[in-house]
Design a protein around this motif. Sequence first.
Motif, PDB file in Angstrom:
ATOM      1  N   THR A  86       5.043  10.636   3.854  1.00 51.90           N
ATOM      2  CA  THR A  86       3.632  11.010   3.736  1.00 51.90           C
ATOM      3  C   THR A  86       2.768   9.759   3.579  1.00 51.90           C
ATOM      4  O   THR A  86       1.740   9.615   4.240  1.00 51.90           O
ATOM      5  N   CYS A  87       3.213   8.852   2.721  1.00 52.05           N
ATOM      6  CA  CYS A  87       2.433   7.630   2.470  1.00 52.05           C
ATOM      7  C   CYS A  87       2.441   6.693   3.673  1.00 52.05           C
ATOM      8  O   CYS A  87       1.429   6.022   3.942  1.00 52.05           O
ATOM      9  N   ARG A 113       1.511   8.974  -6.404  1.00 55.36           N
ATOM     10  CA  ARG A 113       1.823  10.399  -6.202  1.00 55.36           C
ATOM     11  C   ARG A 113       2.883  10.873  -7.204  1.00 55.36           C
ATOM     12  O   ARG A 113       2.806  11.999  -7.696  1.00 55.36           O
ATOM     13  N   SER A 155       7.529   9.045   0.688  1.00 56.33           N
ATOM     14  CA  SER A 155       7.433   7.814   1.489  1.00 56.33           C
ATOM     15  C   SER A 155       6.896   8.110   2.878  1.00 56.33           C
ATOM     16  O   SER A 155       6.017   7.393   3.379  1.00 56.33           O
ATOM     17  N   GLU A 210      -0.157   8.014   5.959  1.00 51.61           N
ATOM     18  CA  GLU A 210      -1.504   7.755   5.452  1.00 51.61           C
ATOM     19  C   GLU A 210      -1.866   6.268   5.470  1.00 51.61           C
ATOM     20  O   GLU A 210      -3.035   5.912   5.582  1.00 51.61           O
ATOM     21  N   HIS A 211      -0.868   5.423   5.298  1.00 47.58           N
ATOM     22  CA  HIS A 211      -1.076   3.970   5.229  1.00 47.58           C
ATOM     23  C   HIS A 211      -0.095   3.285   6.183  1.00 47.58           C
ATOM     24  O   HIS A 211       0.897   2.703   5.748  1.00 47.58           O
ATOM     25  N   ARG A 268       0.826  -1.218   0.000  1.00 47.15           N
ATOM     26  CA  ARG A 268       0.000   0.000   0.000  1.00 47.15           C
ATOM     27  C   ARG A 268       0.856   1.262   0.000  1.00 47.15           C
ATOM     28  O   ARG A 268       0.506   2.251  -0.649  1.00 47.15           O
ATOM     29  N   ILE A 269       1.963   1.224   0.705  1.00 48.70           N
ATOM     30  CA  ILE A 269       2.864   2.388   0.743  1.00 48.70           C
ATOM     31  C   ILE A 269       3.498   2.588  -0.629  1.00 48.70           C
ATOM     32  O   ILE A 269       3.573   3.715  -1.133  1.00 48.70           O
ATOM     33  N   CYS A 315       1.012   4.028  -3.023  1.00 48.78           N
ATOM     34  CA  CYS A 315       0.794   5.441  -2.710  1.00 48.78           C
ATOM     35  C   CYS A 315       1.925   6.301  -3.279  1.00 48.78           C
ATOM     36  O   CYS A 315       1.668   7.304  -3.952  1.00 48.78           O
ATOM     37  N   VAL A 316       3.172   5.918  -3.022  1.00 44.83           N
ATOM     38  CA  VAL A 316       4.319   6.684  -3.520  1.00 44.83           C
ATOM     39  C   VAL A 316       4.296   6.746  -5.044  1.00 44.83           C
ATOM     40  O   VAL A 316       4.457   7.819  -5.648  1.00 44.83           O
TER      41      VAL A 316
END
Length: 108
Positions: free
Chosen positions: A94-95, A69, A92, A98-99, A61-62, A65-66
Motif C-alpha cells: 500500500t505504501c 500506519r 508495504s 502511495e509513495h 518515505r515508504i 508510511c508503514v
Amino acid sequence: MMIAVLVLLIAPIQPTTSSEDQAAYDEAFEKSFRSSFRTRSIEGCVSSATSAAAAKIDTTRICVCVTDRLLATKSVKELGLPIPGDDLLSLSMTCIKEHPPKAVVPTP
C-alpha cells in the motif's frame, strides 16, 4: 501555630495512587513507547532494505508510511509483539503504491 506545623510534620505521608495518576503514567508510557517505536522502526526498515539501497532507491518515505500506519492501527501491546509478515507485506505494498520509490540522486 507551632503545634499545627508539628502536626503536619509528623503526620504520615500517604502516597497518592489515584486512577488519575495511573492514567497519567499510562499515557506518558504509551507516548514514550510509540515515539521510540517509530524511530527504531523507521531506522530498522531503512537499514534492512539492502536491495533497495544497492539499487540507489530511497526507502525512507515508504518506511515512514508503514510505521505510521502500524502506529495508527496497533495498540502498544500489539506493537510489542512480532508483526505478522502478511500484515507488513500488505502495508508495504500500500505504501509503495502511495509513495513510489525514487532513485537517490548523488550530490555533486
